[in-house]
Enzyme design. Structure first.
Site, mmCIF file in Angstrom:
data_model
loop_
_atom_site.group_PDB
_atom_site.id
_atom_site.type_symbol
_atom_site.label_atom_id
_atom_site.label_comp_id
_atom_site.label_asym_id
_atom_site.label_seq_id
_atom_site.Cartn_x
_atom_site.Cartn_y
_atom_site.Cartn_z
ATOM 1 N N THR A 174 0.024 -2.080 -2.773
ATOM 2 C CA THR A 174 0.408 -1.470 -1.311
ATOM 3 C C THR A 174 0.003 -2.348 -0.306
ATOM 4 O O THR A 174 -0.645 -3.031 -0.221
ATOM 5 C CB THR A 174 -0.302 -0.036 -1.132
ATOM 6 O OG1 THR A 174 0.076 0.658 -2.266
ATOM 7 C CG2 THR A 174 0.077 0.659 0.013
ATOM 8 N N THR A 225 -4.035 2.790 2.402
ATOM 9 C CA THR A 225 -3.769 2.249 1.060
ATOM 10 C C THR A 225 -5.046 2.853 0.004
ATOM 11 O O THR A 225 -6.239 3.004 0.674
ATOM 12 C CB THR A 225 -4.134 0.841 0.878
ATOM 13 O OG1 THR A 225 -4.010 0.462 -0.667
ATOM 14 C CG2 THR A 225 -5.146 0.129 1.545
#
Ligand code: ASP
Length: 307
Positions: A174, A225
Site C-alpha cells: 500500500t 496502511t
C-alpha cells in the site's frame, strides 16, 4: 510570504525486521520513497496544488515494483490483480475512488478521473475497468503486473490456504501521500493491491473515504496502511479528523489515540501518514515498521522504515 507547505508519503506498514533488510534492499526502498517525495514536493514548491502533489507522489510509488500498488500489486486468489485507490480534496471534500480494478497502470489517476469526470465517488470492478478504457487512461496487460516475488507469495498463501496482508516480512504494501499546499489546501491519496490471495472481490480500507483516506481543510489529511478490515471497522481516518474537529485534539494526540490505542485494542496492525492545516506531520504506526518519508518547506526532511 507564502504559506508553509509540506508532504508526507508511505509505502506500507508491517512486520519489517532489520535482520532481513540487506543494504541493497534498503537502498532500493529508500530510493523509491525519495523519488516519490521529490516528485510531490517539487509540485508544492512551484506553487502547485496538493491534489497534484499527492497524485504525482502516489503514481511514482505505483510505478515502483517494490510497493503493493500499481505495478507491484499482489496476486488475488485466482492469480489476478485487483487494485483499490482513493483521492480526496480537503478544500471542498470532493473525492474519487475505485476498487477491484485490474488493468489501469495508475489506479490513483483513475480515482482522480472518477472525482472529476463523473458524479460518483466510488466505481468498482468491471464497470470501473470500462471507465478506464473510456477515459483512455493508460492500461497494462498481465505481463506488466507480473512479479516473481508476488507470484511466490501468492503460491505460498494458496498452499497455506491463507489470505495474507501484504505486511509480513517480504510482503510490504500500500502506498499513500498527504500534502498541504501554499494555498492552504490539504489532500490525501492512497493506492493498494490489497491482500495476497484475497477472494470474492474483497475490498479493504484504502478506497473507502473516511476509513483509509480522508482530507478536510478544517482539520487534516490522512492516508492509512494496515489491516484493512480493522481500519474499516474503526473508520480510522475520519475518527482522527473527528477528534480534532469535535474534541479539539491536536494532530499528534488524535493520531496517537487512534493508531497507538484504539487500533491496538482491537488488533488493528498498521499506521498512517497525517498532516494538519498548519503543516504539522505525524507518521505513527503500531507495527514494527512503516516505509515513510516527509518534507516540509521549513527544511525538515525525514525518511525512515523502523521506529
Ligand atoms: N490497507 C490495505 C488493505 O487492507 C493493505 C495495506 O495497507 O497493506 O487492503
Amino acid at each position: 510570504m507564502s504559506q508553509a507547505f509540506a508532504i508526507a508519503i508511505h509505502g506500507g506498514a508491517g512486520t519489517i525486521s532489520p535482520e532481513t533488510m540487506t543494504p541493497e534492499k534498503y537502498e532500493a526502498y529508500t530510493e523509491g520513497l525519495k523519488r516519490a517525495l521529490d516528485k510531490g514536493y517539487a509540485i508544492l514548491e512551484q506553487g502547485g496544488a496538493s491534489m497534484d502533489a499527492v497524485q504525482a507522489a502516489v503514481m511514482e510509488l505505483e510505478d515502483c515494483p517494490l510497493f503493493n500498488a500499481g505495478k507491484g500489486a499482489v496476486f488475488n486468489h485466482v492469480g489476478k490483480h485487483e487494485m483499490d485507490a482513493a483521492i480526496m480534496n480537503g478544500q471542498d471534500k470532493s473525492a474519487g475512488a475505485v476498487c477491484g480494478i485490474s488493468r489501469a497502470r495508475n489506479p490513483i489517476q483513475v480515482a482522480r478521473a472518477v472525482m472529476e469526470k463523473t458524479e460518483h465517488v466510488l466505481l468498482s470492478g468491471a464497470g470501473a475497468d470500462t471507465f478506464v478504457v473510456e477515459q483512455q487512461l493508460p492500461i497494462e496487460n498481465d505481463e506488466y503486473f507480473y512479479n516473481q516475488l508476488r507470484y511466490e507469495q501468492w503460491q505460498e498463501a494458496l498452499l497455506e490456504g491463507t489470505v495474507q496482508l501484504d505486511h509480513s516480512e517480504k510482503k510490504m504494501g500500500t502506498v499513500g501521500a498527504v500534502a498541504l499546499d501554499q494555498a492552504g489546501n490539504l489532500a490525501a491519496a492512497t493506492s493498494t493491491g490489497g491482500m495476497t490471495n484475497k477472494k470474492y472481490g474483497r475490498v479493504g480500507d484504502s478506497p473507502l473515504i473516511g476509513a483509509g483516506t480522508w482530507a478536510d481543510n478544517r482539520t487534516c489529511a490522512i492516508s492509512c496502511t494496515g489491516h484493512g478490515e480493522l481500519f474499516m471497522r474503526s473508520v480510522v481516518a475520519y475518527d482522527i479528523a473527528c477528534l480534532m474537529e469535535y474534541s479539539g485534539f491536536s494532530l499528534a494526540d488524535a493520531t496517537d489515540k487512534v493508531v497507538m490505542q484504539k487500533l491496538v485494542t482491537i488488533g488493528g496492525e498498521g499506521g498512517l501518514v497525517a498532516i494538519d492545516n498548519e503543516g504539522n506531520i505525524e507518521m505513527p504506526f503500531n507495527s514494527s515498521g512503516m516505509y515513510r518519508a516527509m518534507r516540509k518547506s521549513d527544511g525538515t526532511i525525514k525518511m525512515a522504515i523502523y521506529k
